[in-house]
Design an enzyme around this catalytic site. Sequence first.
Site, short mmCIF file in Angstrom:
data_model
loop_
_atom_site.label_atom_id
_atom_site.label_comp_id
_atom_site.label_asym_id
_atom_site.label_seq_id
_atom_site.Cartn_x
_atom_site.Cartn_y
_atom_site.Cartn_z
N ASN A 1 -62.77 43.38 30.96
CA ASN A 1 -61.61 43.15 30.10
C ASN A 1 -61.94 43.75 28.72
O ASN A 1 -62.46 44.86 28.68
CB ASN A 1 -61.23 41.66 30.07
CG ASN A 1 -59.74 41.50 29.83
OD1 ASN A 1 -58.98 42.38 30.21
ND2 ASN A 1 -59.33 40.45 29.19
N HIS A 2 -61.68 43.06 27.62
CA HIS A 2 -61.80 43.74 26.31
C HIS A 2 -63.24 44.18 26.00
O HIS A 2 -63.48 45.31 25.61
CB HIS A 2 -61.27 42.85 25.20
CG HIS A 2 -59.83 42.51 25.42
ND1 HIS A 2 -58.86 43.47 25.57
CD2 HIS A 2 -59.20 41.32 25.58
CE1 HIS A 2 -57.70 42.90 25.79
NE2 HIS A 2 -57.88 41.59 25.81
N ASP B 1 -65.13 43.99 38.50
CA ASP B 1 -64.29 42.95 37.90
C ASP B 1 -63.60 42.17 39.01
O ASP B 1 -63.07 42.76 39.96
CB ASP B 1 -63.24 43.52 36.94
CG ASP B 1 -62.72 42.41 36.03
OD1 ASP B 1 -63.04 42.43 34.82
OD2 ASP B 1 -62.03 41.48 36.52
N CYS C 1 -53.03 38.15 23.60
CA CYS C 1 -52.24 37.90 22.39
C CYS C 1 -50.76 38.14 22.64
O CYS C 1 -49.90 37.67 21.89
CB CYS C 1 -52.72 38.79 21.25
SG CYS C 1 -52.67 40.53 21.69
N ILE D 1 -53.42 29.19 20.21
CA ILE D 1 -52.71 29.53 21.46
C ILE D 1 -51.65 28.46 21.77
O ILE D 1 -50.51 28.78 22.12
CB ILE D 1 -53.70 29.71 22.61
CG1 ILE D 1 -54.54 30.96 22.34
CG2 ILE D 1 -52.98 29.83 23.96
CD1 ILE D 1 -55.65 31.22 23.31
N GLY E 1 -58.66 25.27 24.46
CA GLY E 1 -59.79 26.10 24.07
C GLY E 1 -60.52 26.70 25.27
O GLY E 1 -60.11 26.51 26.42
N LEU F 1 -63.08 35.79 20.31
CA LEU F 1 -61.93 36.57 19.87
C LEU F 1 -62.03 37.98 20.43
O LEU F 1 -63.14 38.52 20.56
CB LEU F 1 -61.88 36.66 18.35
CG LEU F 1 -61.41 35.42 17.58
CD1 LEU F 1 -61.59 35.61 16.09
CD2 LEU F 1 -59.94 35.10 17.91
N ALA F 2 -60.88 38.59 20.70
CA ALA F 2 -60.87 39.95 21.25
C ALA F 2 -61.53 40.93 20.28
O ALA F 2 -62.20 41.88 20.70
CB ALA F 2 -59.44 40.38 21.54
N GLY G 1 -55.57 35.45 12.41
CA GLY G 1 -54.23 35.34 11.85
C GLY G 1 -53.28 34.70 12.84
O GLY G 1 -53.57 34.67 14.05
N PHE H 1 -51.38 47.06 -9.57
CA PHE H 1 -50.09 46.37 -9.69
C PHE H 1 -48.95 47.36 -9.57
O PHE H 1 -48.97 48.41 -10.20
CB PHE H 1 -50.02 45.64 -11.05
CG PHE H 1 -48.61 45.35 -11.48
CD1 PHE H 1 -47.78 44.57 -10.69
CD2 PHE H 1 -48.09 45.87 -12.67
CE1 PHE H 1 -46.46 44.32 -11.07
CE2 PHE H 1 -46.78 45.62 -13.05
CZ PHE H 1 -45.96 44.84 -12.25
C1 LIG Z 1 -53.28 33.52 25.23
C2 LIG Z 1 -54.40 34.18 24.47
C3 LIG Z 1 -54.13 34.75 23.25
C4 LIG Z 1 -55.15 35.37 22.54
N1 LIG Z 1 -54.86 35.97 21.35
C5 LIG Z 1 -55.84 36.61 20.67
C6 LIG Z 1 -55.54 37.29 19.45
O1 LIG Z 1 -54.40 37.32 18.99
N2 LIG Z 1 -56.58 37.89 18.79
C7 LIG Z 1 -57.85 37.88 19.28
O2 LIG Z 1 -58.74 38.47 18.65
N3 LIG Z 1 -58.16 37.25 20.44
C8 LIG Z 1 -57.19 36.62 21.14
N4 LIG Z 1 -57.49 35.98 22.31
C9 LIG Z 1 -58.89 35.93 22.77
C10 LIG Z 1 -59.23 37.15 23.57
O3 LIG Z 1 -58.30 37.36 24.59
C11 LIG Z 1 -60.64 36.99 24.15
O4 LIG Z 1 -61.54 36.79 23.11
C12 LIG Z 1 -61.00 38.24 24.92
O5 LIG Z 1 -60.21 38.34 26.09
C13 LIG Z 1 -62.48 38.25 25.32
O6 LIG Z 1 -62.72 39.40 26.04
P1 LIG Z 1 -63.89 39.48 27.10
O7 LIG Z 1 -63.80 40.83 27.72
O8 LIG Z 1 -65.16 39.08 26.48
O9 LIG Z 1 -63.59 38.33 28.16
P2 LIG Z 1 -62.38 38.05 29.14
O10 LIG Z 1 -61.11 38.53 28.57
O11 LIG Z 1 -62.49 36.62 29.50
O12 LIG Z 1 -62.70 38.96 30.40
C14 LIG Z 1 -63.77 38.74 31.25
C15 LIG Z 1 -63.63 39.62 32.46
O13 LIG Z 1 -64.73 39.39 33.32
C16 LIG Z 1 -64.28 39.31 34.67
N5 LIG Z 1 -65.27 38.50 35.39
C17 LIG Z 1 -65.63 37.21 35.15
N6 LIG Z 1 -66.59 36.81 36.01
C18 LIG Z 1 -66.84 37.87 36.82
C19 LIG Z 1 -67.73 38.08 37.91
N7 LIG Z 1 -68.57 37.14 38.31
N8 LIG Z 1 -67.72 39.28 38.50
C20 LIG Z 1 -66.88 40.27 38.09
N9 LIG Z 1 -66.03 40.11 37.07
C21 LIG Z 1 -66.00 38.94 36.43
C22 LIG Z 1 -62.90 38.68 34.55
O14 LIG Z 1 -62.10 38.97 35.68
C23 LIG Z 1 -62.37 39.32 33.28
O15 LIG Z 1 -61.69 40.53 33.53
C24 LIG Z 1 -56.48 35.37 23.06
C25 LIG Z 1 -56.74 34.77 24.29
C26 LIG Z 1 -55.71 34.20 25.00
C27 LIG Z 1 -56.02 33.57 26.34
#
Ligand SMILES: Cc1cc2nc3c(=O)[nH]c(=O)nc-3n(C[C@H](O)[C@H](O)[C@H](O)COP(=O)(O)OP(=O)(O)OC[C@H]3O[C@@H](n4cnc5c(N)ncnc54)[C@H](O)[C@@H]3O)c2cc1C
Length: 444
Positions: free
Chosen positions: A10-11, A33, A43, A160, A243, A298-299, A328, A425
């Site tokens: 993901n991100h 994934d 978001c 959220i 959370g 956070l993303a 924000g 300003f």
């Molecule tokens: C509704 C919502 C709104 C949000 N709004 C904001 C915002 O406005 N601004 C902001 O900065 N952040 C926001 N966030 C937070 C942000 O989405 C997360 O911080 C971000 O998604 C983290 O990214 P990540 O890739 O670390 O983890 P994740 O997004 O949790 O992705 C993890 C990935 O790992 C995969 N995975 C997990 N376990 C395994 C496994 N064993 N084998 C293979 N694949 C696996 C999953 O399928 C997933 O694709 C929001 C979150 C939500 C839920």
Amino acid sequence: MSKIVLIGANHAGTAAANTILDNYPGNELVIFDSNNNISYLGCGTALYIGKQIDGTDGLFYSTREKLEAKKARVHMETGVTRIDFDAKKVYAADKNGKEIAETYDKLIIATGSLPITPPIKGLDTPNVNYVKLFQDGQAINALLDKAEIKTVAVVGAGYIGVELAEAVRRRGKEALLFEAADTSLSTYYDEWFTHDMDKVLGDNGIKLHFGELVQEIEGGDTVKGIVTNKGKYQVDLVIMAIGFRPNSALAKENLETLPNGAYKVNKKQETSKKDVYAIGDCASVYSNAIENTAYIALATNAVRSGVVAGHNVCGTALESVGVQGSNGICIFGYKMVSTGLNTKAAEKAGYSPAYTEFEDTQKPAFIKEDNHKVKIRIVYDKNTRRILGAQMASYQDISMGIHMFSLAIEEKLTIDKLKLLDIFFLPHFNQPYNYITMAALSAK
Ligand SMILES: Cc1cc2nc3c(=O)[nH]c(=O)nc-3n(C[C@H](O)[C@H](O)[C@H](O)COP(=O)(O)OP(=O)(O)OC[C@H]3O[C@@H](n4cnc5c(N)ncnc54)[C@H](O)[C@@H]3O)c2cc1C
């Protein structure tokens, strides 16, 4: 040249993958994934559910095909089930149960986070939904299309939950917002700000149930009601938003973690095991505000940590500069932004916080159009005078101002440094006695 295995796309995972594929083409990258989509912008969930955007197409910025075009080998809908750290091998199972094993020279774990599931009776009742994946958003959206869903309980008034409560109201349904704390958004903002947000929520028809602890969800085939320590309410749908916790089941027995289970990483995203990196929501971050390791899901942090890990696994030493937890929110047009620590968080971190604040209109009074009130509070340490945090709110878009405070915290500036800072300003934008200057000047 190395063989790199990336778990999670993901991100954080996408940022690491793109960094590796765009800058170090000679390496072999294998991606797993467990989901069927990549790069979903959570978001956008509330905007989509609240029908503030046309559709969901723009909520993805990468695909399997895009990564494969850059020569990655991508296994979607394939969850990694086990890692053998001694043999440097991961084992995964695809959706048909077929086992896939891959060796690695370097491993990046980007498994993200999972919604917290509190010990509440009835959480498995149909029509109790979490908000994490694209599929969760789709499920809630479809339920809100049904005429029989009239009243929705949102549990958790963090950012959220608050966004989802707004979305529910925008769909013309009754929204009840439950929160154990006595205001919304209490993690990031002081009461001077949260009370404004509570008013915005209330004025827009959201029923606020703060200081209430949800104990049970009633129902059988579907949700019928919600029980708290203060009452019983008839609801048709429950949205849980209390959370996230790090998704670290895969390796928390083998790698050092924070007490909440997040993999402990250094500024290069290296875990306690050689050649194993962790990024995004499953990992710790270094907070410049508390000057220690922290968990801030956070993303923005996820993407930066992915970039840092991508370079390090490929041999370019790069350290994270740390984070301030900048964030924000915009609810019914009311905008709040913050960075660093609010007063309570600063106290908890062991500082002796003081704050200075100011409230004014964004532009001079002679500008009649698009000129809203703005409030700002800057939190600093009484002893060192170091800036620890800042919060701003307005119907105006004042969001860019908070980035300066983010840098100020990273650079450990004192409140006194801001007093005579050159802030331009022009009446179209701001006032000669800028509220940032005014707040800084009045710091005791
Ligand atoms: C509704 C919502 C709104 C949000 N709004 C904001 C915002 O406005 N601004 C902001 O900065 N952040 C926001 N966030 C937070 C942000 O989405 C997360 O911080 C971000 O998604 C983290 O990214 P990540 O890739 O670390 O983890 P994740 O997004 O949790 O992705 C993890 C990935 O790992 C995969 N995975 C997990 N376990 C395994 C496994 N064993 N084998 C293979 N694949 C696996 C999953 O399928 C997933 O694709 C929001 C979150 C939500 C839920």
